[in-house]
Write a protein that holds these residues in place. Structure first.
Motif, PDB file in Angstrom:
ATOM      1  N   LEU A   3       8.297   3.580 -12.214  1.00 17.98           N
ATOM      2  CA  LEU A   3       7.282   4.622 -12.090  1.00 17.98           C
ATOM      3  C   LEU A   3       7.983   5.962 -12.186  1.00 17.98           C
ATOM      4  CD1 LEU A   3       4.347   5.530 -11.359  1.00 17.98           C
ATOM      5  CD2 LEU A   3       5.070   5.467  -8.962  1.00 17.98           C
ATOM      6  N   ASN A   4       7.524   6.779 -13.095  1.00 15.90           N
ATOM      7  CA  ASN A   4       8.120   8.099 -13.267  1.00 15.90           C
ATOM      8  C   ASN A   4       7.842   8.976 -12.053  1.00 15.90           C
ATOM      9  OD1 ASN A   4       7.987  11.063 -14.425  1.00 15.90           O
ATOM     10  ND2 ASN A   4       9.252   9.845 -15.810  1.00 15.90           N
ATOM     11  N   GLN A   5       8.676   9.979 -11.851  1.00 18.44           N
ATOM     12  CA  GLN A   5       8.472  10.870 -10.714  1.00 18.44           C
ATOM     13  C   GLN A   5       7.126  11.583 -10.802  1.00 18.44           C
ATOM     14  OE1 GLN A   5      12.008  13.467 -11.598  1.00 18.44           O
ATOM     15  NE2 GLN A   5      10.534  15.097 -11.287  1.00 18.44           N
ATOM     16  N   ASN A   6       6.533  11.648 -11.998  1.00 17.06           N
ATOM     17  CA  ASN A   6       5.207  12.263 -12.104  1.00 17.06           C
ATOM     18  C   ASN A   6       4.117  11.405 -11.478  1.00 17.06           C
ATOM     19  OD1 ASN A   6       4.574  10.268 -14.010  1.00 17.06           O
ATOM     20  ND2 ASN A   6       4.931  11.603 -15.768  1.00 17.06           N
ATOM     21  N   GLY A   7       4.478  10.178 -11.113  1.00 15.74           N
ATOM     22  CA  GLY A   7       3.532   9.300 -10.444  1.00 15.74           C
ATOM     23  C   GLY A   7       2.519   8.661 -11.356  1.00 15.74           C
ATOM     24  N   VAL A   8       2.647   8.886 -12.642  1.00 16.90           N
ATOM     25  CA  VAL A   8       1.645   8.396 -13.597  1.00 16.90           C
ATOM     26  C   VAL A   8       2.273   7.458 -14.623  1.00 16.90           C
ATOM     27  CG1 VAL A   8       0.013   9.064 -15.388  1.00 16.90           C
ATOM     28  CG2 VAL A   8       0.239  10.461 -13.319  1.00 16.90           C
ATOM     29  N   THR A   9       3.369   7.879 -15.205  1.00 17.43           N
ATOM     30  CA  THR A   9       3.977   7.106 -16.284  1.00 17.43           C
ATOM     31  C   THR A   9       4.649   5.865 -15.723  1.00 17.43           C
ATOM     32  OG1 THR A   9       4.384   9.164 -17.471  1.00 17.43           O
ATOM     33  CG2 THR A   9       5.571   7.204 -18.221  1.00 17.43           C
ATOM     34  N   THR A  10       4.303   4.741 -16.319  1.00 17.89           N
ATOM     35  CA  THR A  10       4.859   3.471 -15.873  1.00 17.89           C
ATOM     36  C   THR A  10       5.452   2.700 -17.052  1.00 17.89           C
ATOM     37  OG1 THR A  10       2.712   2.377 -16.151  1.00 17.89           O
ATOM     38  CG2 THR A  10       3.221   3.254 -13.971  1.00 17.89           C
ATOM     39  N   ASP A  11       6.251   1.724 -16.705  1.00 21.54           N
ATOM     40  CA  ASP A  11       6.867   0.864 -17.713  1.00 21.54           C
ATOM     41  C   ASP A  11       7.071  -0.497 -17.068  1.00 21.54           C
ATOM     42  OD1 ASP A  11      10.222   0.583 -19.061  1.00 21.54           O
ATOM     43  OD2 ASP A  11       8.338  -0.197 -19.870  1.00 21.54           O
ATOM     44  N   TYR A  12       6.436  -1.509 -17.632  1.00 19.70           N
ATOM     45  CA  TYR A  12       6.482  -2.852 -17.077  1.00 19.70           C
ATOM     46  C   TYR A  12       7.282  -3.770 -17.992  1.00 19.70           C
ATOM     47  CZ  TYR A  12       2.634  -1.465 -14.019  1.00 19.70           C
ATOM     48  OH  TYR A  12       1.846  -0.832 -13.079  1.00 19.70           O
ATOM     49  N   SER A  13       7.994  -4.686 -17.407  1.00 16.73           N
ATOM     50  CA  SER A  13       8.617  -5.718 -18.213  1.00 16.73           C
ATOM     51  C   SER A  13       7.527  -6.634 -18.766  1.00 16.73           C
ATOM     52  CB  SER A  13       9.603  -6.531 -17.382  1.00 16.73           C
ATOM     53  OG  SER A  13       8.921  -7.298 -16.413  1.00 16.73           O
ATOM     54  N   ASP A  14       7.813  -7.268 -19.868  1.00 15.34           N
ATOM     55  CA  ASP A  14       6.818  -8.139 -20.493  1.00 15.34           C
ATOM     56  C   ASP A  14       6.416  -9.282 -19.567  1.00 15.34           C
ATOM     57  OD1 ASP A  14       8.140  -7.871 -23.894  1.00 15.34           O
ATOM     58  OD2 ASP A  14       6.771  -6.583 -22.759  1.00 15.34           O
ATOM     59  N   SER A  15       7.336  -9.709 -18.727  1.00 16.29           N
ATOM     60  CA  SER A  15       7.072 -10.866 -17.878  1.00 16.29           C
ATOM     61  C   SER A  15       6.055 -10.583 -16.782  1.00 16.29           C
ATOM     62  CB  SER A  15       8.379 -11.365 -17.262  1.00 16.29           C
ATOM     63  OG  SER A  15       8.961 -10.358 -16.459  1.00 16.29           O
ATOM     64  N   VAL A  16       5.824  -9.317 -16.452  1.00 14.60           N
ATOM     65  CA  VAL A  16       4.890  -8.995 -15.369  1.00 14.60           C
ATOM     66  C   VAL A  16       3.728  -8.128 -15.825  1.00 14.60           C
ATOM     67  CG1 VAL A  16       6.803  -9.117 -13.725  1.00 14.60           C
ATOM     68  CG2 VAL A  16       6.016  -6.886 -14.539  1.00 14.60           C
ATOM     69  N   LYS A  17       3.771  -7.680 -17.055  1.00 13.50           N
ATOM     70  CA  LYS A  17       2.715  -6.816 -17.569  1.00 13.50           C
ATOM     71  C   LYS A  17       1.358  -7.492 -17.404  1.00 13.50           C
ATOM     72  CE  LYS A  17       4.058  -4.582 -21.085  1.00 13.50           C
ATOM     73  NZ  LYS A  17       4.475  -4.211 -22.449  1.00 13.50           N
ATOM     74  N   ASP A  18       0.377  -6.731 -17.005  1.00 14.71           N
ATOM     75  CA  ASP A  18      -1.004  -7.182 -16.791  1.00 14.71           C
ATOM     76  C   ASP A  18      -1.181  -8.011 -15.525  1.00 14.71           C
ATOM     77  OD1 ASP A  18      -1.304  -7.757 -20.342  1.00 14.71           O
ATOM     78  OD2 ASP A  18      -1.804  -5.957 -19.193  1.00 14.71           O
ATOM     79  N   ARG A  19      -0.103  -8.241 -14.789  1.00 12.08           N
ATOM     80  CA  ARG A  19      -0.211  -8.962 -13.507  1.00 12.08           C
ATOM     81  C   ARG A  19       0.223  -8.090 -12.335  1.00 12.08           C
ATOM     82  NH1 ARG A  19       2.894 -13.232 -12.450  1.00 12.08           N
ATOM     83  NH2 ARG A  19       4.606 -12.586 -13.832  1.00 12.08           N
ATOM     84  N   PHE A  20       1.192  -7.247 -12.552  1.00 11.10           N
ATOM     85  CA  PHE A  20       1.729  -6.390 -11.502  1.00 11.10           C
ATOM     86  C   PHE A  20       1.284  -4.951 -11.741  1.00 11.10           C
ATOM     87  CE2 PHE A  20       5.842  -8.943 -10.352  1.00 11.10           C
ATOM     88  CZ  PHE A  20       5.082 -10.086 -10.218  1.00 11.10           C
ATOM     89  N   THR A  21       1.121  -4.216 -10.632  1.00  8.67           N
ATOM     90  CA  THR A  21       0.751  -2.803 -10.727  1.00  8.67           C
ATOM     91  C   THR A  21       1.568  -2.001  -9.727  1.00  8.67           C
ATOM     92  OG1 THR A  21      -1.520  -3.401 -11.333  1.00  8.67           O
ATOM     93  CG2 THR A  21      -1.124  -1.139 -10.610  1.00  8.67           C
ATOM     94  N   ILE A  22       2.193  -0.958 -10.208  1.00  5.13           N
ATOM     95  CA  ILE A  22       2.957  -0.075  -9.343  1.00  5.13           C
ATOM     96  C   ILE A  22       2.126   1.180  -9.072  1.00  5.13           C
ATOM     97  CG2 ILE A  22       4.136   1.110 -11.258  1.00  5.13           C
ATOM     98  CD1 ILE A  22       6.661   1.185  -9.456  1.00  5.13           C
ATOM     99  N   SER A  23       2.232   1.666  -7.836  1.00  4.30           N
ATOM    100  CA  SER A  23       1.508   2.879  -7.469  1.00  4.30           C
ATOM    101  C   SER A  23       2.283   3.593  -6.372  1.00  4.30           C
ATOM    102  CB  SER A  23       0.094   2.543  -6.994  1.00  4.30           C
ATOM    103  OG  SER A  23       0.138   1.717  -5.843  1.00  4.30           O
ATOM    104  N   ARG A  24       1.868   4.806  -6.106  1.00  2.18           N
ATOM    105  CA  ARG A  24       2.583   5.597  -5.114  1.00  2.18           C
ATOM    106  C   ARG A  24       1.594   6.340  -4.229  1.00  2.18           C
ATOM    107  NH1 ARG A  24       6.319   9.804  -7.839  1.00  2.18           N
ATOM    108  NH2 ARG A  24       4.502  11.169  -7.678  1.00  2.18           N
ATOM    109  N   ASP A  25       1.893   6.380  -2.949  1.00  4.39           N
ATOM    110  CA  ASP A  25       1.138   7.172  -1.977  1.00  4.39           C
ATOM    111  C   ASP A  25       2.048   8.309  -1.534  1.00  4.39           C
ATOM    112  OD1 ASP A  25       0.005   8.260   0.375  1.00  4.39           O
ATOM    113  OD2 ASP A  25      -1.017   6.382   0.811  1.00  4.39           O
ATOM    114  N   ASN A  26       1.757   9.496  -2.027  1.00  4.74           N
ATOM    115  CA  ASN A  26       2.639  10.638  -1.732  1.00  4.74           C
ATOM    116  C   ASN A  26       2.618  11.002  -0.250  1.00  4.74           C
ATOM    117  OD1 ASN A  26       3.299  10.766  -4.441  1.00  4.74           O
ATOM    118  ND2 ASN A  26       1.745  12.299  -4.899  1.00  4.74           N
ATOM    119  N   ASP A  27       1.466  10.870   0.383  1.00  2.00           N
ATOM    120  CA  ASP A  27       1.373  11.222   1.801  1.00  2.00           C
ATOM    121  C   ASP A  27       2.245  10.307   2.657  1.00  2.00           C
ATOM    122  OD1 ASP A  27      -2.163  12.071   1.585  1.00  2.00           O
ATOM    123  OD2 ASP A  27      -0.365  13.282   1.228  1.00  2.00           O
ATOM    124  N   LYS A  28       2.312   9.049   2.265  1.00  2.77           N
ATOM    125  CA  LYS A  28       3.113   8.091   3.026  1.00  2.77           C
ATOM    126  C   LYS A  28       4.533   7.960   2.478  1.00  2.77           C
ATOM    127  CE  LYS A  28      -0.836   5.317   4.515  1.00  2.77           C
ATOM    128  NZ  LYS A  28      -1.463   3.982   4.541  1.00  2.77           N
TER     129      LYS A  28
END
Length: 121
Positions: free
Chosen positions: A50-75
Protein backbone atom coordinates in the motif's frame (compact mmCIF):
# COMPACT_ATOMS: atom_id res chain seq x y z
CA UNK A 1 9.99 1.99 15.93
CA UNK A 2 7.66 -0.93 16.43
CA UNK A 3 5.28 -2.73 14.13
CA UNK A 4 2.93 -5.21 15.72
CA UNK A 5 1.17 -7.67 13.46
CA UNK A 6 -1.75 -9.62 14.87
CA UNK A 7 -4.93 -11.38 13.88
CA UNK A 8 -3.57 -14.68 12.68
CA UNK A 9 -5.10 -17.99 13.57
CA UNK A 10 -6.53 -21.24 12.33
CA UNK A 11 -9.27 -21.13 9.72
CA UNK A 12 -10.85 -23.61 7.35
CA UNK A 13 -10.38 -23.31 3.62
CA UNK A 14 -12.81 -20.80 2.19
CA UNK A 15 -12.86 -18.81 5.41
CA UNK A 16 -11.67 -15.32 6.22
CA UNK A 17 -9.26 -13.60 8.56
CA UNK A 18 -8.31 -10.01 9.08
CA UNK A 19 -4.75 -9.19 9.99
CA UNK A 20 -3.72 -5.87 11.46
CA UNK A 21 -0.42 -4.10 11.73
CA UNK A 22 -0.21 -1.34 14.29
CA UNK A 23 2.68 1.09 14.27
CA UNK A 24 4.25 3.04 17.07
CA UNK A 25 6.84 5.78 16.81
CA UNK A 26 6.12 6.34 13.13
CA UNK A 27 3.23 7.58 11.07
CA UNK A 28 2.10 5.09 8.47
CA UNK A 29 0.99 7.96 6.25
CA UNK A 30 4.67 8.69 5.61
CA UNK A 31 5.59 5.15 4.55
CA UNK A 32 4.50 2.55 2.11
CA UNK A 33 3.56 -0.68 3.80
CA UNK A 34 3.93 -4.21 2.57
CA UNK A 35 2.68 -7.56 3.73
CA UNK A 36 4.88 -10.56 3.15
CA UNK A 37 4.52 -14.17 4.09
CA UNK A 38 6.80 -17.10 4.65
CA UNK A 39 5.67 -20.69 4.55
CA UNK A 40 7.74 -23.43 6.21
CA UNK A 41 10.80 -24.19 4.12
CA UNK A 42 10.06 -21.39 1.68
CA UNK A 43 11.47 -17.95 1.08
CA UNK A 44 9.69 -14.81 2.17
CA UNK A 45 7.11 -13.90 -0.44
CA UNK A 46 5.57 -10.56 -1.33
CA UNK A 47 1.81 -10.42 -0.80
CA UNK A 48 0.61 -6.85 -1.16
CA UNK A 49 1.75 -3.27 -0.72
CA UNK A 50 0.00 0.00 0.00
CA UNK A 51 1.47 3.30 -1.04
CA UNK A 52 1.90 6.03 1.55
CA UNK A 53 -0.93 7.86 -0.24
CA UNK A 54 -3.21 5.19 1.18
CA UNK A 55 -4.80 4.53 -2.19
CA UNK A 56 -2.36 2.88 -4.57
CA UNK A 57 -2.07 -0.84 -4.07
CA UNK A 58 -0.24 -3.73 -5.65
CA UNK A 59 -1.24 -7.35 -5.09
CA UNK A 60 0.59 -10.50 -5.96
CA UNK A 61 -1.24 -12.67 -8.46
CA UNK A 62 -1.72 -15.37 -5.85
CA UNK A 63 -3.91 -13.17 -3.63
CA UNK A 64 -5.45 -10.73 -6.07
CA UNK A 65 -9.25 -10.55 -5.77
CA UNK A 66 -9.14 -12.38 -2.42
CA UNK A 67 -7.12 -10.09 -0.18
CA UNK A 68 -7.66 -6.39 0.49
CA UNK A 69 -5.27 -3.99 2.15
CA UNK A 70 -6.50 -0.83 3.84
CA UNK A 71 -5.35 1.73 6.33
CA UNK A 72 -6.93 3.54 9.27
CA UNK A 73 -4.99 6.76 9.72
CA UNK A 74 -6.59 7.57 13.07
CA UNK A 75 -5.49 4.23 14.48
CA UNK A 76 -2.19 4.25 12.61
CA UNK A 77 -2.96 0.71 11.59
CA UNK A 78 -3.00 -1.19 8.32
CA UNK A 79 -5.34 -4.11 7.76
CA UNK A 80 -5.19 -7.12 5.50
CA UNK A 81 -8.59 -8.65 4.89
CA UNK A 82 -8.13 -12.19 3.62
CA UNK A 83 -11.09 -13.96 2.07
CA UNK A 84 -11.53 -17.30 0.33
CA UNK A 85 -8.47 -18.60 2.11
CA UNK A 86 -6.68 -21.63 0.71
CA UNK A 87 -4.34 -24.11 2.39
CA UNK A 88 -1.50 -22.64 0.33
CA UNK A 89 -2.04 -19.32 2.14
CA UNK A 90 -0.68 -20.96 5.28
CA UNK A 91 2.35 -18.98 6.40
CA UNK A 92 3.69 -16.50 8.88
CA UNK A 93 2.58 -13.07 7.72
CA UNK A 94 4.79 -10.04 8.25
CA UNK A 95 4.13 -6.36 7.85
CA UNK A 96 6.90 -3.95 6.98
CA UNK A 97 7.37 -0.33 5.97
CA UNK A 98 9.59 1.35 3.44
CA UNK A 99 10.30 4.80 2.15
CA UNK A 100 10.35 3.35 -1.35
CA UNK A 101 7.68 1.85 -3.59
CA UNK A 102 8.95 -1.68 -3.97
CA UNK A 103 8.18 -5.38 -3.68
CA UNK A 104 11.71 -6.22 -2.58
CA UNK A 105 11.89 -7.28 1.09
CA UNK A 106 15.44 -6.02 1.52
CA UNK A 107 14.27 -2.50 0.75
CA UNK A 108 11.91 -2.44 3.70
CA UNK A 109 13.19 -0.61 6.75
CA UNK A 110 11.12 -1.91 9.66
CA UNK A 111 9.43 -5.24 10.18
CA UNK A 112 6.84 -6.62 12.52
CA UNK A 113 7.39 -9.99 14.19
CA UNK A 114 4.82 -11.85 12.18
CA UNK A 115 1.57 -13.61 12.83
CA UNK A 116 0.81 -17.21 11.89
CA UNK A 117 -2.06 -18.01 9.56
CA UNK A 118 -3.01 -21.65 9.19
CA UNK A 119 -5.62 -22.71 6.66
CA UNK A 120 -6.89 -26.24 7.00
CA UNK A 121 -8.31 -28.19 4.08
Amino acid sequence: VQLQAYGGGLVQAGGSLRLACAASSLKLTTYSMGWFRQAPGAEREFVVRLNQNGVTTDYSDSVKDRFTISRDNDKNTVYLQMNSLKPEDTAVYYCAVTGWWTRMPDQYDYWGKGTLVTVSS
